[in-house]
Design a protein around this motif. Sequence first.
Motif, PDB file in Angstrom:
ATOM      1  N   GLU A   8      -2.757   2.384  -4.314  1.00 53.82           N
ATOM      2  CA  GLU A   8      -2.491   3.765  -3.908  1.00 53.82           C
ATOM      3  C   GLU A   8      -3.695   4.225  -3.101  1.00 53.82           C
ATOM      4  OE1 GLU A   8      -1.389   6.383  -7.060  1.00 53.82           O
ATOM      5  OE2 GLU A   8      -0.051   4.916  -7.999  1.00 53.82           O
ATOM      6  N   THR A   9      -3.447   4.790  -1.920  1.00 54.90           N
ATOM      7  CA  THR A   9      -4.553   5.155  -1.027  1.00 54.90           C
ATOM      8  C   THR A   9      -4.388   6.558  -0.458  1.00 54.90           C
ATOM      9  OG1 THR A   9      -3.460   4.349   0.983  1.00 54.90           O
ATOM     10  CG2 THR A   9      -4.763   2.739  -0.278  1.00 54.90           C
ATOM     11  N   SER A  10      -5.493   7.057   0.052  1.00 55.76           N
ATOM     12  CA  SER A  10      -5.488   8.278   0.862  1.00 55.76           C
ATOM     13  C   SER A  10      -6.418   8.030   2.034  1.00 55.76           C
ATOM     14  CB  SER A  10      -5.978   9.486   0.055  1.00 55.76           C
ATOM     15  OG  SER A  10      -6.254  10.570   0.933  1.00 55.76           O
ATOM     16  N   ALA A  11      -5.849   7.958   3.239  1.00 52.51           N
ATOM     17  CA  ALA A  11      -6.682   7.807   4.439  1.00 52.51           C
ATOM     18  C   ALA A  11      -7.491   9.082   4.660  1.00 52.51           C
ATOM     19  CB  ALA A  11      -5.814   7.512   5.658  1.00 52.51           C
ATOM     20  N   LYS A  12      -6.917  10.212   4.312  1.00 56.27           N
ATOM     21  CA  LYS A  12      -7.606  11.497   4.499  1.00 56.27           C
ATOM     22  C   LYS A  12      -8.888  11.552   3.681  1.00 56.27           C
ATOM     23  CE  LYS A  12      -6.896  16.503   4.266  1.00 56.27           C
ATOM     24  NZ  LYS A  12      -5.919  17.585   3.952  1.00 56.27           N
ATOM     25  N   ASN A  13      -8.800  11.164   2.415  1.00 53.29           N
ATOM     26  CA  ASN A  13      -9.953  11.223   1.512  1.00 53.29           C
ATOM     27  C   ASN A  13     -10.691   9.884   1.386  1.00 53.29           C
ATOM     28  OD1 ASN A  13      -9.338  13.899   1.007  1.00 53.29           O
ATOM     29  ND2 ASN A  13      -8.154  13.456  -0.827  1.00 53.29           N
ATOM     30  N   ASN A  14     -10.202   8.875   2.116  1.00 54.17           N
ATOM     31  CA  ASN A  14     -10.803   7.535   2.087  1.00 54.17           C
ATOM     32  C   ASN A  14     -10.810   6.940   0.674  1.00 54.17           C
ATOM     33  OD1 ASN A  14     -11.894   5.263   3.256  1.00 54.17           O
ATOM     34  ND2 ASN A  14     -13.997   5.998   3.213  1.00 54.17           N
ATOM     35  N   TRP A  15      -9.676   7.079  -0.005  1.00 56.37           N
ATOM     36  CA  TRP A  15      -9.531   6.515  -1.350  1.00 56.37           C
ATOM     37  C   TRP A  15      -8.916   5.114  -1.265  1.00 56.37           C
ATOM     38  CZ3 TRP A  15      -6.832  11.433  -3.736  1.00 56.37           C
ATOM     39  CH2 TRP A  15      -7.802  12.437  -3.915  1.00 56.37           C
TER      40      TRP A  15
ATOM     41  N   VAL B 119       0.824  -1.215   0.000  1.00 56.36           N
ATOM     42  CA  VAL B 119       0.000   0.000   0.000  1.00 56.36           C
ATOM     43  C   VAL B 119       0.857   1.262   0.000  1.00 56.36           C
ATOM     44  CG1 VAL B 119      -1.793   1.271   1.222  1.00 56.36           C
ATOM     45  CG2 VAL B 119      -1.777  -1.222   1.307  1.00 56.36           C
ATOM     46  N   GLY B 120       0.618   2.113  -0.996  1.00 52.23           N
ATOM     47  CA  GLY B 120       1.218   3.440  -1.017  1.00 52.23           C
ATOM     48  C   GLY B 120       0.214   4.431  -0.444  1.00 52.23           C
ATOM     49  N   THR B 121       0.610   5.181   0.564  1.00 55.24           N
ATOM     50  CA  THR B 121      -0.291   6.121   1.230  1.00 55.24           C
ATOM     51  C   THR B 121      -0.071   7.556   0.739  1.00 55.24           C
ATOM     52  OG1 THR B 121       1.303   6.406   3.028  1.00 55.24           O
ATOM     53  CG2 THR B 121      -0.392   4.698   3.327  1.00 55.24           C
ATOM     54  N   LYS B 122      -0.935   8.439   1.204  1.00 59.05           N
ATOM     55  CA  LYS B 122      -0.828   9.883   0.945  1.00 59.05           C
ATOM     56  C   LYS B 122      -0.980  10.228  -0.538  1.00 59.05           C
ATOM     57  CE  LYS B 122       2.100  10.094   5.048  1.00 59.05           C
ATOM     58  NZ  LYS B 122       3.293  10.621   5.697  1.00 59.05           N
ATOM     59  N   MET B 123      -1.875   9.506  -1.192  1.00 66.09           N
ATOM     60  CA  MET B 123      -2.158   9.723  -2.611  1.00 66.09           C
ATOM     61  C   MET B 123      -2.675  11.136  -2.876  1.00 66.09           C
ATOM     62  SD  MET B 123      -4.871   7.469  -4.805  1.00 66.09           S
ATOM     63  CE  MET B 123      -5.081   7.669  -6.572  1.00 66.09           C
TER      64      MET B 123
END
Length: 198
Positions: free
Chosen positions: A149-156, A119-123
Amino acid sequence: MADLVYEYSVVVLGAGGVGKSALVVRYAQGQFLSDYNPTIEEQYRCDVQLEGKNCVLDIMDTAGAEQFTALNEVYIKRARGFVLVFSLTQENTLQDIDNIRQQIQMIKGQEANIPIVVVGTKMDLAREREVTRDTIKELASKWGLPFYETSAKNNWHVTDVFHDLLDQMRRRYPDEPLKRRKQKKKTLKGPKHRCIIM
């Protein structure tokens, strides 16, 4: 009445500060952690329904890879699946993932098809991105592992990560012992999974 429940242990590993806890808390509690507090160890139990099956994900959020200890080795021996986390904004964190991946293979020995998701974060931090999509495609092919590719902030794509891993674990361990759980009263409508921090 009792329900049959499939229970799987998952360990989340990666360097400090890459967003492991933010990823887990977003999935487990539907919240975004904006402040970074180094994790020693946090455990979450999540009830998940996937393809009509009742499953429990026992997720262990660990300390950064630079603090890799004998305790992490115990987690790896016991775990059924692994989430390896790096930051899309820090290319050097990919090396930590490679080291951990090799560590898992060494500890698990000859076990084939170990359930792993990378998992790559901070997309969402596109301007700060250092890891290119070409690099990800190359590593996904080289390692034979799924990358997200993910974004915890935007829930992607956060839920996709854990459901992919759950699917891998169910296929890899089809004879995993089932547990019986007493049927509780139905709850009000809410998220598809319910989690408890321990």
